[in-house]
Scaffold this active site. Structure first.
Site, PDB file in Angstrom:
ATOM      1  N   HIS B  14      21.744  60.146  60.340  1.00 13.37           N
ATOM      2  CA  HIS B  14      23.147  59.724  60.370  1.00 13.37           C
ATOM      3  C   HIS B  14      23.525  59.299  58.947  1.00 13.37           C
ATOM      4  CE1 HIS B  14      22.384  58.909  64.848  1.00 13.37           C
ATOM      5  NE2 HIS B  14      23.057  60.040  64.724  1.00 13.37           N
ATOM      6  N   GLU B  17      24.038  55.635  57.760  1.00 16.52           N
ATOM      7  CA  GLU B  17      22.970  54.648  57.968  1.00 16.52           C
ATOM      8  C   GLU B  17      22.108  54.681  56.712  1.00 16.52           C
ATOM      9  OE1 GLU B  17      21.176  55.378  61.821  1.00 16.52           O
ATOM     10  OE2 GLU B  17      23.115  55.252  62.839  1.00 16.52           O
ATOM     11  N   ARG B  54      28.799  59.389  59.545  1.00 13.90           N
ATOM     12  CA  ARG B  54      27.686  59.633  60.469  1.00 13.90           C
ATOM     13  C   ARG B  54      27.334  61.116  60.488  1.00 13.90           C
ATOM     14  NH1 ARG B  54      25.401  56.835  64.951  1.00 13.90           N
ATOM     15  NH2 ARG B  54      24.796  58.139  66.709  1.00 13.90           N
ATOM     16  N   ASN B  61      21.856  64.179  65.371  1.00 10.49           N
ATOM     17  CA  ASN B  61      20.815  63.697  66.286  1.00 10.49           C
ATOM     18  C   ASN B  61      21.127  63.994  67.756  1.00 10.49           C
ATOM     19  OD1 ASN B  61      18.228  62.591  66.081  1.00 10.49           O
ATOM     20  ND2 ASN B  61      18.927  60.583  66.823  1.00 10.49           N
ATOM     21  N   ARG B  62      22.116  64.854  67.980  1.00  9.60           N
ATOM     22  CA  ARG B  62      22.403  65.408  69.308  1.00  9.60           C
ATOM     23  C   ARG B  62      22.443  66.925  69.240  1.00  9.60           C
ATOM     24  NH1 ARG B  62      22.041  60.715  69.331  1.00  9.60           N
ATOM     25  NH2 ARG B  62      23.114  59.100  70.516  1.00  9.60           N
ATOM     26  N   HIS B 104      16.619  54.722  61.643  1.00 17.25           N
ATOM     27  CA  HIS B 104      18.005  54.488  62.029  1.00 17.25           C
ATOM     28  C   HIS B 104      18.370  53.016  61.915  1.00 17.25           C
ATOM     29  CE1 HIS B 104      19.179  58.444  63.762  1.00 17.25           C
ATOM     30  NE2 HIS B 104      17.866  58.599  63.733  1.00 17.25           N
ATOM     31  N   GLU B 162      14.606  51.637  64.795  1.00 15.79           N
ATOM     32  CA  GLU B 162      16.030  51.274  64.870  1.00 15.79           C
ATOM     33  C   GLU B 162      16.140  49.798  64.495  1.00 15.79           C
ATOM     34  OE1 GLU B 162      19.694  52.399  65.413  1.00 15.79           O
ATOM     35  OE2 GLU B 162      18.591  53.588  66.900  1.00 15.79           O
ATOM     36  N   TYR B 273      29.078  54.420  69.154  1.00 16.03           N
ATOM     37  CA  TYR B 273      29.060  54.807  70.566  1.00 16.03           C
ATOM     38  C   TYR B 273      30.429  54.719  71.236  1.00 16.03           C
ATOM     39  CZ  TYR B 273      23.920  55.020  70.578  1.00 16.03           C
ATOM     40  OH  TYR B 273      22.611  55.360  70.352  1.00 16.03           O
TER      41      TYR B 273
END
Lengths: 293, 293
Positions: B14, B17, B54, B61-62, B104, B162, B273
């Site tokens: 991302h 990050e 991001r 990451n998807r 992350h 994370e 999110y």
């Protein structure tokens, strides 16, 4: 003190600072009929709010220089917005506003700040009054910064409410409630000023006055090569003494503050200031008389 | 336990990050020759890092579902990156990696989390070992989430580190040091595993296992109409009991958690999110045997 007829409350000047944007959107300041003035509200950069970005083309809160407003060749979305806002609410409008309260958040651990661009007696008295009612409030004066490009500068009195730390792009219920309470306190104070003045003010008030900015150490590509030192990270409004650590690089080497005098850093590690070349802003802490400006 | 030959450490999956991105960029994990395996590093989404976003087209990451990787019609920048990363490091590469450690940060107040996608004995033993060495570490298992689209899924063992709360787009020296220390601990544990196994493990380990997600209340335009309740805001990994407040709307009305059982929310108010329809993730806290998977 002059009479206030119209007060404009602005949110979403930066589209990813959701506290102000949602205070405006939710109608928190609509139908306020108890005051001796009209209260207007504005979502200043709706497209940036929709995109969850600080801005689309350029920072709206750096787009209100008069020469820029007068020059149609500047034609970003934010330039257009600035022109429209100036025409609707500025001094040449049919119904100019007397005060702008612009709502912001910062990623820095600054608590509650009132930013004044001019050290007028009206502004200082309002800020002093607010810091009595809300002792957490610090007063930051940018009068020495030379900046004249903020949205709030189009009104005779501009007040910025800055609350942090708040993450960009999130709704923070505590910041929302805190900002709402500060706005209502400012409105009550402006109302009292209209009714005959603010009583029981202190002789003087503590100001944090803009002094200079410090950028991150960077490589030739412009990338930061060091981070805010952990000992400085959260210490907004605290004294920074010559020799104190300010940066730590990725291998652990520390850079110390080498200025000649004690200063009071604010906006430490503000996310939006990386692109502006600002790691933190230095201020000087000073007592200023409330009445003799 | 299988032998590890190649470990890939990934940052910048991302782009905003910065902790992971700058750990990779700064070379913090280069020239690590003391281990019984090769350590490779990857800045996964360099254009998103440069843009301080991001992602550009879609969340990298998807983007690692196998069907998606195999279909050239998916052609965002991140789809291209995913394909390239899969070809370089995935199972059909000439030199596939055995472990991916993906770095992350979250805006949620989660402290240090190890995310495991599968509850394999290897993963559990590593996580258990890490949480002994670093008692602050919580273990979050997504094995029940159905997700198979993360970058780390292309290796036999994927570990996500994370750290939070960290503001997107800033360099946080404490998070940087913490993440670096966790990676070095994981590498040391992998090395010990290669040398003959992880000794002195506990019989069982505490897992926070994915259960479900809860979205913000929203209006028809999709905009949130309530905020995380201040009593929940910072309480990641703490028990949420039926009847506890979870949301507060802009007029102060409170919504309570109405589920039938106690759960343990994480990723509370994660900025990234909002667009995924997740206000927080519910987990169940469970003891799992380290050896019998």
């Amino acid at each position: 003190m002059r009479k206030f007829d119209r007060i404009l409350i602005v949110g979403g000047t930066h589209g990813n600072e959701l506290t102000g944007a949602y205070l405006i959107r939710s109608g928190a300041f609509e139908h306020l009929t108890q005051f001796s003035f009209e209260v207007l509200t504005l979502l200043a950069n709706p497209r940036a709010v929709a995109a969850n970005l600080r801005y689309l083309g350029r920072d709206l809160n750096r787009s209100f220089e008069r020469q820029r407003l007068d020059n149609d060749r500047f034609n970003n979305y934010e330039d257009q917005q600035a022109r429209e806002i100036y025409q609707r609410f500025g001094p040449h409008s049919a119904t100019p506003v007397d005060v702008i309260i612009d709502l912001h958040t910062t990623t820095a651990n600054m608590g509650n700040t009132i930013i004044l661009d001019e050290e007028s007696s009206t502004g200082l008295q309002l800020a002093a009054n607010l810091s009595i009612a809300e002792p957490s409030v610090k007063i930051y004066s940018t009068s020495t910064s030379g900046r004249q490009d903020a949205l709030r500068t189009i009104a005779p009195l501009g007040i910025c409410i800055e609350v942090g730390p708040v993450v960009p792009g999130i709704l923070d219920a505590a910041a929302f409630a805190q900002t709402q309470a500060l706005v209502l306190q400012v409105l009550a104070d402006l109302d009292r000023a209209n009714q005959g003045g603010l009583a029981d003010l202190p002789e003087s008030v503590t100001l944090y006055r803009y002094f200079s900015t410090i950028d991150y150490p960077r490589n030739q590509a412009g990338q930061p090569i060091a981070m805010i030192h952990p000992q400085l990270q959260l210490q907004n409004y605290q004294p920074l003494y010559p020799g104190d650590p300010i940066f730590i690089d990725f291998a652990g080497h520390v850079t110390a503050y080498m200025g000649p005098e004690t200063v009071y850093p604010i906006f430490i590690n503000e996310a939006a200031y990386y692109e502006k070349g600002i790691a933190f802003v230095l201020t000087q802490k000073q007592q200023v008389d409330c009445y003799d400006q």
